[in-house]
Design a protein around this motif. Structure first.
Motif, PDB file in Angstrom:
ATOM      1  N   SER A 263      15.999 -27.065 -47.427  1.00  0.00           N
ATOM      2  CA  SER A 263      15.461 -28.551 -47.036  1.00  0.00           C
ATOM      3  C   SER A 263      16.562 -29.255 -47.965  1.00  0.00           C
ATOM      4  CB  SER A 263      14.217 -28.592 -47.332  1.00  0.00           C
ATOM      5  OG  SER A 263      13.655 -30.012 -47.410  1.00  0.00           O
ATOM      6  N   TYR A 280      16.934 -29.481 -42.107  1.00  0.00           N
ATOM      7  CA  TYR A 280      16.171 -27.930 -42.661  1.00  0.00           C
ATOM      8  C   TYR A 280      16.602 -27.021 -41.824  1.00  0.00           C
ATOM      9  CZ  TYR A 280      12.709 -28.185 -39.114  1.00  0.00           C
ATOM     10  OH  TYR A 280      11.759 -28.318 -37.963  1.00  0.00           O
ATOM     11  N   GLU A 307      13.721 -36.640 -50.268  1.00  0.00           N
ATOM     12  CA  GLU A 307      13.730 -34.952 -50.479  1.00  0.00           C
ATOM     13  C   GLU A 307      12.357 -34.559 -50.253  1.00  0.00           C
ATOM     14  OE1 GLU A 307      16.317 -33.281 -50.612  1.00  0.00           O
ATOM     15  OE2 GLU A 307      18.091 -34.258 -51.463  1.00  0.00           O
ATOM     16  N   TYR A 308      11.385 -35.074 -50.611  1.00  0.00           N
ATOM     17  CA  TYR A 308      10.004 -34.617 -50.420  1.00  0.00           C
ATOM     18  C   TYR A 308       9.693 -34.538 -48.956  1.00  0.00           C
ATOM     19  CZ  TYR A 308       5.464 -32.916 -52.270  1.00  0.00           C
ATOM     20  OH  TYR A 308       4.522 -32.287 -52.467  1.00  0.00           O
ATOM     21  N   VAL A 311      11.285 -31.915 -47.529  1.00  0.00           N
ATOM     22  CA  VAL A 311      10.461 -30.727 -47.679  1.00  0.00           C
ATOM     23  C   VAL A 311       8.934 -30.465 -46.832  1.00  0.00           C
ATOM     24  CG1 VAL A 311       9.041 -29.436 -49.661  1.00  0.00           C
ATOM     25  CG2 VAL A 311      11.175 -30.491 -50.028  1.00  0.00           C
ATOM     26  N   ILE A 338      10.783 -22.171 -49.921  1.00  0.00           N
ATOM     27  CA  ILE A 338      11.339 -23.462 -49.697  1.00  0.00           C
ATOM     28  C   ILE A 338      12.648 -23.818 -50.690  1.00  0.00           C
ATOM     29  CG2 ILE A 338      10.999 -25.787 -48.604  1.00  0.00           C
ATOM     30  CD1 ILE A 338       9.935 -23.952 -46.944  1.00  0.00           C
ATOM     31  N   CYS A 340      15.090 -26.552 -52.366  1.00  0.00           N
ATOM     32  CA  CYS A 340      15.291 -27.792 -52.309  1.00  0.00           C
ATOM     33  C   CYS A 340      16.347 -28.225 -53.599  1.00  0.00           C
ATOM     34  CB  CYS A 340      14.128 -28.794 -52.363  1.00  0.00           C
ATOM     35  SG  CYS A 340      14.621 -30.571 -52.853  1.00  0.00           S
ATOM     36  N   SER A 349       5.711 -30.481 -56.034  1.00  0.00           N
ATOM     37  CA  SER A 349       5.109 -29.671 -55.158  1.00  0.00           C
ATOM     38  C   SER A 349       3.800 -28.969 -55.879  1.00  0.00           C
ATOM     39  CB  SER A 349       5.872 -28.643 -54.457  1.00  0.00           C
ATOM     40  OG  SER A 349       6.560 -27.712 -55.471  1.00  0.00           O
ATOM     41  N   VAL A 379       8.099 -23.673 -53.485  1.00  0.00           N
ATOM     42  CA  VAL A 379       9.211 -24.516 -53.504  1.00  0.00           C
ATOM     43  C   VAL A 379       9.846 -24.465 -55.007  1.00  0.00           C
ATOM     44  CG1 VAL A 379       9.952 -27.232 -53.427  1.00  0.00           C
ATOM     45  CG2 VAL A 379       7.859 -26.287 -52.234  1.00  0.00           C
TER      46      VAL A 379
END
Length: 422
Positions: A263, A280, A307-308, A311, A338, A340, A349, A379
């Protein structure tokens, strides 16, 4: 479905239903004029009361699908809740998957005897043609090789180039440069219809060409008001497609059942709205299943927020894929990873602290954190140099673009296809 079938070395067949819409039974009251050549001279004022659907009726697609679904459930198939076009059969150790798109069917089964049994049963219920092993479906060419399956839209890409009168254009190395993103400025294009037609066609090409997903998404943002710079960017994509016309998507036999997603987000990249672009890709073992490039709906106040949100989009997609794999009787025993490249988003997260710049994104935070808490999602941080989702959020230099493109299994068909493997 193709990834699972290739990994298990199952046969995949393609079927075509003849006059599919005529199989539907109407439940609505529909009348029509007596058709030409079938008038009753003794009752010229009479109309026909339809019991079966006809091509052209708005009810025809729905009643045909209902008719097929009723038959599939009667013979033992289960209707998927994740994908309405998917039907799943399981009896003991025997499993079969059936995908229906209007009158085209893709069917795969764990054994050749089960496959032929289903084909025979379908042939007794509907007039259809067994087209043999999957070869060309909805404009996508499929080739079975010693290394799995190769998906290509070469013919479709050539048609796009011919439509744009660029069949003999000079190729380029990347579909988009590393300069700033497209904006709304510039003179209007002389033929906006052609621009919209080509941009829409390129959207379908992304089904086997994830490497052009980002730039096609950028081009489609301006379909309502295309300008000359946008048309220039579109021609750059076509030049890139011309240079790698034989490229496609490779599906490998994979014994790995881990679901992994990458992501990324380009914070405030839109020069006009300052919205961010999320991207993603999701992989099952070595095979890419899903990918996306999309402009976020709201402006993010920080790179962490952008970014979140990216995600959260990836987590939503992997949740759907996990449910689909469970319906396909291939449940995952490991948490989805995931990746990132933003450390703050990774921390959020697992520790949803309400910081000044993130307290307003409560829903996304709790959604991701709940999935992490249940063990379905993990994450993790990945270096930017290994973040292959970058290809869905921005233009990249040629060496990095080529590296990430290879990570998505996009390349030319080099092995010689063989018919003895399956």
């Amino acid at each position: 479905m193709l990834s699972l079938s290739v990994s298990r070395y199952w046969l995949i067949h393609q079927l075509d239903v003849k006059n599919a819409f005529l199989h539907g039974d109407l439940t609505d009251t529909v009348y029509m004029h007596q058709p030409p050549g079938f008038h009753d001279p003794t009752k010229p004022g009479y109309v026909c009361y339809l019991r079966k659907s006809l091509y052209g009726l708005k009810q025809a697609p729905r009643v045909w699908f209902h008719r097929f679904a009723q038959y599939a459930l009667r013979v033992g198939f289960q209707h998927s809740r994740c994908d309405s076009s998917l039907f799943i059969y399981r009896h003991g150790t025997h499993v079969a998957y059936l995908l229906l798109y209007v009158d085209d069917i893709v069917l795969t089964a764990s054994s050749n005897s089960l496959l032929q049994k289903i084909i025979t049963s379908l042939g007794k219920e509907f007039a259809m043609t067994d087209l043999g092993p999957l070869n060309y479906f909805l404009g996508i060419s499929t080739t079975r090789t010693t290394h799995g399956m190769f998906l290509s839209q070469r013919k479709y890409a050539l048609d796009i180039l011919d439509r744009a009168d660029m069949s003999n254009c000079k190729p380029c190395n990347t579909p988009v440069d590393t300069k700033s993103k497209l904006g709304p400025a510039g003179p209007l294009v002389t033929n906006p219809t052609l621009y919209r037609s080509l941009a829409g066609a390129l959207q379908y090409l992304t089904f086997t060409r994830p490497d052009i997903t980002y730039v096609v998404q950028q081009l489609c943002l301006f379909m309502h008001d295309p300008r000359e710079p946008h048309f220039g960017a579109l021609k750059c994509v076509l030049r890139y497609v011309r240079g790698i016309i034989d490229d496609g998507l490779q599906i490998f036999p994979s014994s790995t059942t881990k679901l992994i997603a990458y992501s990324d987000a380009d914070w405030g990249g839109c020069p006009n709205t300052r919205r961010s672009t999320s991207g993603y890709c999701v992989l099952l073992g070595d095979n890419i299943l899903s990918w996306s490039s999309k402009r976020q709906a709201t402006v993010s106040r920080s790179s962490t927020e952008a970014e979140y949100r990216a995600v959260a989009n990836a987590v939503a997609e992997t949740c759907w894929i996990r449910n689909l794999l469970h319906e396909l009787h291939s449940p995952l025993s490991h948490a989805t990873l995931i990746y990132c490249d933003n450390v703050s988003a990774v921390y959020l997260s697992t520790n949803p602290v309400q910081h000044q710049r993130t307290k307003h994104i409560e829903i996304d935070i709790h959604f991701v954190c709940d999935k992490v808490a249940t063990g379905d999602i993990r994450v993790l941080h990945v270096p930017t140099t290994s973040q292959c989702a970058d290809i869905f959020t921005k233009g990249l230099p040629a060496p990095l673009f080529t590296d990430f493109k290879s990570s998505l299994n996009v390349h030319s068909l080099t092995p010689v296809p063989t018919a003895e493997v399956y």
